[in-house]
Motif scaffolding. Structure first.
Motif, PDB file in Angstrom:
ATOM      1  N   ARG A   1       0.809  -1.220   0.000  1.00 58.38           N
ATOM      2  CA  ARG A   1       0.000   0.000   0.000  1.00 58.38           C
ATOM      3  C   ARG A   1       0.846   1.276   0.000  1.00 58.38           C
ATOM      4  N   GLU A   2       1.851   1.315   0.876  1.00 60.86           N
ATOM      5  CA  GLU A   2       2.559   2.569   1.105  1.00 60.86           C
ATOM      6  C   GLU A   2       3.881   2.690   0.348  1.00 60.86           C
ATOM      7  N   GLU A   3       4.634   1.587   0.258  1.00 61.98           N
ATOM      8  CA  GLU A   3       5.940   1.673  -0.404  1.00 61.98           C
ATOM      9  C   GLU A   3       5.813   1.448  -1.908  1.00 61.98           C
ATOM     10  N   TRP A   4       5.324   0.283  -2.291  1.00 62.16           N
ATOM     11  CA  TRP A   4       5.149   0.015  -3.721  1.00 62.16           C
ATOM     12  C   TRP A   4       4.077   0.932  -4.306  1.00 62.16           C
ATOM     13  N   GLY A   5       2.908   0.931  -3.688  1.00 65.58           N
ATOM     14  CA  GLY A   5       1.814   1.733  -4.213  1.00 65.58           C
ATOM     15  C   GLY A   5       2.021   3.232  -4.056  1.00 65.58           C
ATOM     16  N   GLY A   6       2.643   3.642  -2.943  1.00 62.85           N
ATOM     17  CA  GLY A   6       2.761   5.068  -2.660  1.00 62.85           C
ATOM     18  C   GLY A   6       4.029   5.721  -3.148  1.00 62.85           C
ATOM     19  N   ARG A   7       5.110   4.960  -3.213  1.00 63.51           N
ATOM     20  CA  ARG A   7       6.401   5.564  -3.560  1.00 63.51           C
ATOM     21  C   ARG A   7       6.904   5.135  -4.929  1.00 63.51           C
ATOM     22  N   LEU A   8       6.408   4.005  -5.434  1.00 66.10           N
ATOM     23  CA  LEU A   8       6.846   3.498  -6.737  1.00 66.10           C
ATOM     24  C   LEU A   8       8.369   3.453  -6.825  1.00 66.10           C
ATOM     25  N   ILE A   9       8.952   3.877  -7.917  1.00 62.09           N
ATOM     26  CA  ILE A   9      10.390   3.691  -8.121  1.00 62.09           C
ATOM     27  C   ILE A   9      11.236   4.480  -7.129  1.00 62.09           C
ATOM     28  N   ARG A  10      10.638   5.461  -6.478  1.00 64.29           N
ATOM     29  CA  ARG A  10      11.385   6.218  -5.467  1.00 64.29           C
ATOM     30  C   ARG A  10      11.790   5.327  -4.297  1.00 64.29           C
TER      31      ARG A  10
END
Length: 403
Positions: A59-68
């Protein structure tokens, strides 16, 4: 077939009441349909914290930050989590990575080990070791023009340090051994065997799949060279979770692994025409690491670290001793060593048609494992297996074995 001693119920209850690790069982997802899960040496139960962490990651890392996410910590995960695994196997920081499958890590370690002793001509492997270990040993030996030497246990209780020592000579380049035998659970003395291999001028690659997290291990103190291990058994990293690879820091400048990739380069984003390996353990990486898998491993390793390997080992010895006593009383043939110093955390019995017995047990809610042709394994995970659960499984086993 003899019935189980009725006093075992009272003893199991007393052991559970006195168990300092009992509270950790509630940290895992427990399937109400399972009477006894006795296969923790193949796949550990799911930690509740891993459920939460993976949901947050998606939810937060993959979904929220994407490649960042790469610049916000993902790039360092193979080494950060590798160091965490290192604390469980006695490895100082900077010597362990988490990446790839156990098989890929083992292939890399074997090739690198052979490169450390190029003048030698044989590769030693346990004739009764896990098939992948033997397959890879033969493949690496063929690629590097070495002769494979198989060491055979001289006793039914498993391979010994003396067995290993008997096949070492001035031709020996690399010795590949599992610390705990995957079939019968026999345990080798890591320090003793490592010393014997080094005295012969060879290097040793240890497979820690059935020992990490439940057997106190000190790779650095033993002077080990390389080691690999999986994380989905007693570390509860999940099915197919990425494995770990250890290489002693003294070897880093000389490690030449067969699968160089951009993640093993000294400058990850230089995209140089020629591969220049990283100075440290990162040189044993290859491609982009499986971040969700490593995140799951991180949670399982953290849990195992909180409990402590010494505490896990103490309960493991009690569980295996309880199982052996009960199995003896039932009249079943136990092939696991009786000396706790010589066994890991699973107990194996010899049963005619172990495959059929496993199917019947599983249908009745008892989940063990088997190995052809006649071995039934009972994997006892100290963090999740209670004595009453074990006894419940043994009661069903008594019925199945007697039918």
């Amino acid at each position: 077939m003899s019935p189980l001693d009725p006093d075992l119920r009272e003893r199991a209850a007393a052991l559970d009441a006195a168990d300092p690790l009992a509270r950790w069982r509630e940290e895992f997802v427990l399937d109400p349909d399972v009477v006894a899960y006795l296969d923790g040496n193949s796949l550990g139960r799911l930690p509740r914290r891993t459920q939460e962490r993976l949901a947050s990651f998606v939810r937060e890392e993959w979904g929220g930050r994407l490649i960042r996410g790469w610049s916000e910590g993902w790039v360092d995960l193979p080494v950060v989590v590798g160091d965490a695994v290192g604390t469980l196997v006695g490895a100082a920081p900077g010597q362990t990575i988490v990446a790839d499958s156990t098989s890929v890590c083992l292939a890399k370690a074997l090739h690198a080990a052979v490169g450390l002793v190029p003048e030698r001509s044989t590769l030693v492997v346990n004739a009764a070791d896990f098939p992948t270990d033997r397959y890879l040993a033969r493949r690496v030996a063929a690629d590097r023009r070495l002769e494979v030497v198989e060491v055979h246990p001289s006793d039914p209780s498993g391979l010994s340090a003396d067995d290993v020592g008997a096949v070492l000579d001035d031709r020996t380049a690399v010795v590949l051994l599992s610390l705990v035998d995957y079939r019968i659970g026999s345990l080798l003395d890591l320090a003793d065997v490592t010393a014997r291999v080094h005295a012969a001028g060879a290097v040793v690659v240890w497979d820690l799949c059935h020992s990490v997290g439940v057997v106190p291990t000190d790779l650095d103190a033993a002077g080990a060279d390389l080691a690999v291990g999986c994380t989905y058994k007693y570390l509860n990293g999940g099915p197919g979770a990425p494995a770990f690879l250890y290489a002693a820091s003294r070897h880093h400048p000389h490690l030449d692994q067969p699968l160089p990739g951009w993640w093993s380069a000294d400058d990850l984003f230089a995209m140089a025409d020629e591969h220049r390996p990283a100075a440290g353990i990162r040189r044993m990486l290859t491609g982009t690491p499986p971040v969700p898998g490593i995140v799951a491993v991180q949670e399982g390793v953290a849990l195992a670290t909180e409990v402590g390997v010494a505490a896990a080992r103490a309960k493991s010895e009690l569980l295996t001793a309880f199982a052996i006593e009960a199995l003896d009383g039932m009249g079943l043939e136990v092939v696991t060593p009786r000396d706790p110093a010589r066994r890991g955390s699973h107990v194996t019995v010899r049963l005619p048609d172990a495959r059929r017995a496993t199917v019947q047990l599983t249908a009745r809610g008892v989940v063990p494992d088997f190995r052809e042709p006649d071995l039934l394994r009972l994997g006892l995970a100290p963090l999740t297996t209670s004595f009453r659960e074990l006894l419940a499984g043994l009661e069903v086993l008594a019925d199945v074995a007697g039918s």
